[in-house]
Design an enzyme around this catalytic site. Structure first.
Site, PDB file in Angstrom:
ATOM      1  N   GLY A 101       0.749  -1.321   0.066  1.00  0.00           N
ATOM      2  CA  GLY A 101      -0.204  -0.132   0.171  1.00  0.00           C
ATOM      3  C   GLY A 101       0.908   1.250  -0.143  1.00  0.00           C
TER       4      GLY A 101
ATOM      5  N   GLY B 282       2.373   3.893   1.344  1.00  0.00           N
ATOM      6  CA  GLY B 282       3.088   4.224   2.904  1.00  0.00           C
ATOM      7  C   GLY B 282       3.452   5.793   2.838  1.00  0.00           C
ATOM      8  N   ARG B 283       3.614   6.438   1.627  1.00  0.00           N
ATOM      9  CA  ARG B 283       3.848   7.889   1.668  1.00  0.00           C
ATOM     10  C   ARG B 283       3.513   8.542   0.597  1.00  0.00           C
ATOM     11  NH1 ARG B 283       7.834   8.043  -2.364  1.00  0.00           N
ATOM     12  NH2 ARG B 283       8.876   6.128  -2.854  1.00  0.00           N
TER      13      ARG B 283
ATOM     14  N   LYS C 189       3.569  12.300  -3.844  1.00  0.00           N
ATOM     15  CA  LYS C 189       4.415  11.188  -3.318  1.00  0.00           C
ATOM     16  C   LYS C 189       5.277  12.128  -2.291  1.00  0.00           C
ATOM     17  CE  LYS C 189       7.051   8.177  -5.285  1.00  0.00           C
ATOM     18  NZ  LYS C 189       7.851   7.815  -6.579  1.00  0.00           N
TER      19      LYS C 189
ATOM     20  N   GLY D 148       7.111   8.757   5.984  1.00  0.00           N
ATOM     21  CA  GLY D 148       6.136   8.867   4.913  1.00  0.00           C
ATOM     22  C   GLY D 148       6.368  10.058   4.157  1.00  0.00           C
TER      23      GLY D 148
ATOM     24  N   ARG E 115      -2.011  -1.306 -10.411  1.00  0.00           N
ATOM     25  CA  ARG E 115      -0.686  -2.115 -10.664  1.00  0.00           C
ATOM     26  C   ARG E 115      -1.062  -3.893 -10.636  1.00  0.00           C
ATOM     27  NH1 ARG E 115       2.681   1.566  -7.435  1.00  0.00           N
ATOM     28  NH2 ARG E 115       1.155   3.153  -7.021  1.00  0.00           N
TER      29      ARG E 115
ATOM     30  N   ASP F 120       4.671  -4.413  -7.667  1.00  0.00           N
ATOM     31  CA  ASP F 120       3.586  -3.298  -7.381  1.00  0.00           C
ATOM     32  C   ASP F 120       4.409  -1.950  -7.904  1.00  0.00           C
ATOM     33  OD1 ASP F 120       6.012  -4.020  -5.131  1.00  0.00           O
ATOM     34  OD2 ASP F 120       5.940  -2.043  -4.665  1.00  0.00           O
ATOM     35  N   ASN F 121       5.150  -2.029  -8.888  1.00  0.00           N
ATOM     36  CA  ASN F 121       5.791  -1.038  -9.397  1.00  0.00           C
ATOM     37  C   ASN F 121       5.357  -1.279 -11.141  1.00  0.00           C
ATOM     38  OD1 ASN F 121       6.723   0.098  -7.236  1.00  0.00           O
ATOM     39  ND2 ASN F 121       8.841  -0.431  -7.519  1.00  0.00           N
TER      40      ASN F 121
ATOM     41  N   ASP G  29       7.010   4.970 -10.804  1.00  0.00           N
ATOM     42  CA  ASP G  29       7.952   4.877  -9.695  1.00  0.00           C
ATOM     43  C   ASP G  29       9.379   4.939 -10.143  1.00  0.00           C
ATOM     44  OD1 ASP G  29       6.233   4.948  -7.386  1.00  0.00           O
ATOM     45  OD2 ASP G  29       5.815   2.813  -7.945  1.00  0.00           O
TER      46      ASP G  29
END
EC number: 2.7.7.-
Length: 400
Positions: free
Chosen positions: A80, A82-83, A102, A116, A174, A232-233, A242
């Site tokens: 998830g 996180g930042r 971000k 974060g 994603r 996840d990217n 990312d």
């Protein structure tokens, strides 16, 4: 306040958590993509106002999205944002785009001990490299702005200025999003497939496979190394997403690695096609709750032909490219390639100047060149020259 839609949260409420940006003492815009703001119908003066700055730092709230992922080959069922903070989406002529921050502070998905927040340097890197990728026609998230926050954050090199990048994407779904849904229920997988715009799981896999294999071939032609190709990217939209430890190799060297966290070379330059194939196989596995092995295998059987077509289309002379002293020089002399790319040390010096000395002029000079990369007058002659290995190995850090 700018009113956004919340299509992601409305459609997939079990895959988001409400969040808001941290309270920053003195947020200021460092760079604003005025052409993108205009394209999105955003008032540039308002974005620079106190209300606009609050919106750009997430003070008005948004959503952190949930996803899973294989990180360096190891499956994590819950990662998830996180930042990161999804502010919402805007309609466009082609559908809609999502606006995400971000580095805006912790969320319910932040790891223990994480602040974060983002550092200014990596946010400037993502802005410049993503805008270069867009300028050369490679599918990517867009960058709308980079802000300083008025805080300092502790990173590998000590305390550095805090920063936020505001990015725009067609979708932040994603492979890891599908993996998250698969762990929970077939119904959630079916819903995600529908939200992503596909009628069947087979259609989703086939389309993402086509998009991502073509994307990797385009990366390879210009020497781009993503550096952290975790599932996840990998965006279902086919956008490059990312840009943490990304870099460019001047030579067509399969073993080239620059990322400090890729200690075994999993995501080396030459491994990128195989890693994408591995990631796409994980996507097929995540779709099994709503499909079957035979159907998934049938789609995956097309992977090799798709890759060969992508390779032949985007890398027309691989042997000559591999033999060249500098990929950029070869591409511009033989295949209409860009004059300017964000060469590693050049970009690093520009970022350090902005981060340590508050001197953004070198950064803007480089930004001007790489966002108009086919125009010889957009940058200085030395910017088009190879850097070589002078100064020892170059290393990139995620830094966020």
């Amino acid at each position: 306040m700018l009113a956004l839609n919340h299509s992601f949260a409305d459609a997939l409420p079990s895959m988001v958590a409400e969040a808001r940006g941290a309270d920053f003492p003195d947020p200021q815009i460092v760079v604003l993509n005025e052409s993108l703001a205009r394209e999105l119908g955003l008032d540039r003066e308002w974005l620079r106002s106190e209300d606009g700055l609050r919106w750009l730092t997430g003070a008005n709230g948004g959503h952190a999205t949930a996803y899973a992922g294989h990180q360096f080959g190891q499956f994590v069922p819950l990662l998830g944002d996180g930042r990161a903070l999804l502010l919402g989406d805007l309609p466009t002529a082609d559908g809609r785009v999502e606006i995400q921050l971000k580095g805006s502070g912790p969320t319910p998905f932040s790891k223990p001990g994480s602040d974060g927040r983002g550092a200014l340097g990596p946010m400037l890197r993502e802005y410049l490299v993503s805008e270069f990728m867009h300028a050369v026609g490679i599918s990517t998230t867009h960058s709308l702005a980079v802000l300083t926050t008025g805080e300092t954050v502790l990173r590998q090199q000590g305390y550095v200025p805090g920063g936020i990048v505001v990015r725009v994407a067609r979708s932040h779904l994603r492979i890891g999003s599908v993996q998250y849904a698969a762990v929970r229920s077939p119904e959630l997988v079916e819903k995600l497939i529908d939200v992503a715009g596909f009628e069947t799981p087979e259609d989703l896999l086939a389309t993402v496979m086509e998009r991502q294999l073509n994307l990797v071939a385009q990366w390879m032609r210009i020497g781009f190394i993503h550096g952290v190709m975790n599932t996840d990217n990998v965006a279902l939209s086919g956008e490059t997403i990312d840009y943490g430890p990304c870099a460019f190799t001047e030579k067509f060297k399969p073993s080239a690695v620059f990322s400090s966290i890729d200690t075994r070379g999993r995501y080396a330059f030459g491994n990128q096609p195989d890693i994408m194939a591995w990631n796409l196989t994980r996507l097929a596995e995540a779709l099994l709750p709503v499909s079957n092995e035979d159907a998934m295998r049938e789609v995956l059987a097309e992977m090799e032909p798709i890759w060969h077509r992508a390779w032949e289309k985007h890398v027309p002379a691989p042997q000559a490219l591999a033999a060249a002293d500098d990929m950029t020089t070869y591409n511009r002399e033989h295949h209409g390639g860009p004059l300017f790319i964000p060469r590693n040390r050049m970009l690093d010096r520009a970022i350090m100047s902005a981060e340590r000395d508050s001197d953004v002029q070198p950064y803007f000079e480089l930004l001007t060149a790489v966002t108009d990369p086919y125009n010889a007058e957009a940058g200085s002659t030395w910017m088009a020259e190879p850097e070589g290995d002078e100064g020892g190995p170059f290393v990139t850090y995620c830094g966020t």
